[in-house]
Design an enzyme around this catalytic site. Sequence first.
Site, short mmCIF file in Angstrom:
data_model
loop_
_atom_site.label_atom_id
_atom_site.label_comp_id
_atom_site.label_asym_id
_atom_site.label_seq_id
_atom_site.Cartn_x
_atom_site.Cartn_y
_atom_site.Cartn_z
NE ARG A 293 -2.71 0.15 3.21
CZ ARG A 293 -4.44 -1.16 2.37
NH1 ARG A 293 -4.97 -0.68 2.00
NH2 ARG A 293 -4.30 -1.98 3.62
NE ARG A 330 -8.41 -0.31 0.52
CZ ARG A 330 -8.13 -0.19 1.80
NH1 ARG A 330 -8.84 1.03 0.90
NH2 ARG A 330 -8.02 0.07 2.89
CB CYS A 361 -28.07 -4.97 -9.27
SG CYS A 361 -28.47 -3.73 -10.66
CE1 TYR A 390 -3.31 -5.47 -0.57
CE2 TYR A 390 -3.09 -3.04 -0.12
CZ TYR A 390 -2.97 -4.40 0.20
OH TYR A 390 -1.47 -5.08 0.19
C1 LIG Z 1 -0.79 -8.10 2.01
C2 LIG Z 1 0.76 -7.93 2.39
C3 LIG Z 1 1.56 -7.21 2.42
C4 LIG Z 1 1.76 -5.86 1.93
O1 LIG Z 1 1.11 -4.88 3.45
P1 LIG Z 1 0.71 -3.76 2.98
O2 LIG Z 1 -0.43 -3.41 3.47
O3 LIG Z 1 0.11 -3.48 1.69
O4 LIG Z 1 2.05 -2.37 3.27
C5 LIG Z 1 3.02 -8.03 2.64
N1 LIG Z 1 3.77 -8.78 3.76
C6 LIG Z 1 2.65 -9.94 3.63
C7 LIG Z 1 2.90 -11.46 4.03
C8 LIG Z 1 1.60 -9.10 2.77
O5 LIG Z 1 0.26 -10.64 3.33
#
Ligand SMILES: *Cc1c(COP(=O)(O)O)cnc(C)c1O
Length: 444
Positions: A293, A330, A361, A390
Amino acid sequence: MYLHGTSKINTAGRLEIGGCDTAELAAKFGTPLYVFDEALIRRRCREFVEAFRATGFQFQVAYASKAFCVMAMCRIAEEEGLSLDVVSDGELYTALRAGFPADRIHFHGNNKTPEEIEMALDAKIGCIVVDNFMELHLLNEIAKEKGAVMNILFRVTPGVEAHTHEFISTGQTDTKFGFDIGNGSAYQAIREALALKHVNILGVHSHIGSQIFEVDGFRLAAERVAEFAQTVRQELDITFSVINLGGGFGIRYVEGDSPLPLSQYVQAITGSIKSLFAKHEYPLPEIWIEPGRSIVGDAGTTLYTVGSTKNIPGVRKYVSVDGGMTDNPRPALYDAKYEALLANRANDPNEETVSIAGKCCETGDMLIRDLELPATEAGDILAVSCTGAYNYSMASNYNRLRRPAVVFVRDGEADLVVRRETFEDVAGKDTVPERMRKQPVARS
Ligand SMILES: *Cc1c(COP(=O)(O)O)cnc(C)c1O
């Protein structure tokens, strides 16, 4: 709406990103449209890399591609010196097809199939993050057949659960992921792996949560992992060379979100590992992290065209756009909050409070509740910010909508990196059994 990265209001009173007028982007590429500020993605990558360089640690910053996995993004990750996390055969395929160096790819997931493990071995990826006992033995078997040895990390649950503004320390974590440190299963996994000839133990991995605004959770996870490493070294005579503390670094979606500078997370993690390991005279490991993210989230903006409105006096005014939960699930999934503005009339004063509805819908298909906007008209362009993570990666064809295009903008240029889906993309994979067909199908 907060203006991230290169976003600004231009002299025509329109939202501009990467030097491109968003109303023109909407006209050229159609809406909904995902627009990514390439300079901002690169800036985020560099913030992590430079913060690590300043610490003197060996490191890998692995972009968690599940946040937004397209080939052009894999190219940026490689160009910026990042590694790459994948969690499925499809993400691995995308990375390899983009030419991403296999030895910098890490494979995650709580239920990797035998086919995925084979694919990872054949591609000679850098590391598999082993999640459970079945996978450990399956990997060893398949690697044996192929005469290979795979580097592995163990995903451990350190008993720390981080939330946005607090972290919870739990004795035993109720999660589908990984080996628990507290109940001894992580220790047992390492014991079993030591007897296997086709895996090479690099170390351990922990990921404590997402959208985290504090460093305390990472510090506590580092502590638990360091204690575990020390126990394992004393009792099993194996020294970890890699400690991976995952991702989850928070970003600003809306007013009130207060993320730390990315360098502070890196400093907290490296500082903790350094002092904890020094205490035991443990050789300093490589540190890996996995931001998703925080690399792409605030670099993405979604453009929509405003359509119908419904005003229920004294209750709510709905303004509908030409996308919704199909391109951004989301809000419906997590009650996630977003900000937006009218991209084609960004300087007009706000006049009303409206709620932005998607076109699906589904009553829950709402993008933003209670948003201040100028009086809107059909044809206006609504820009929703911070949709880089996401959104595209979670998009669906619900209602058989075509998934939007994705463009990267930079220095006044817009490059298409994913084209809009066609009706053929939507229905062309279907087949109708011969007995139901309206006319005999020509045989080739
Ligand atoms: C989803 C995930 C990330 C990334 O998470 P962010 O919140 O997008 O930074 C990193 N490592 C693992 C194992 C994850 O499942």
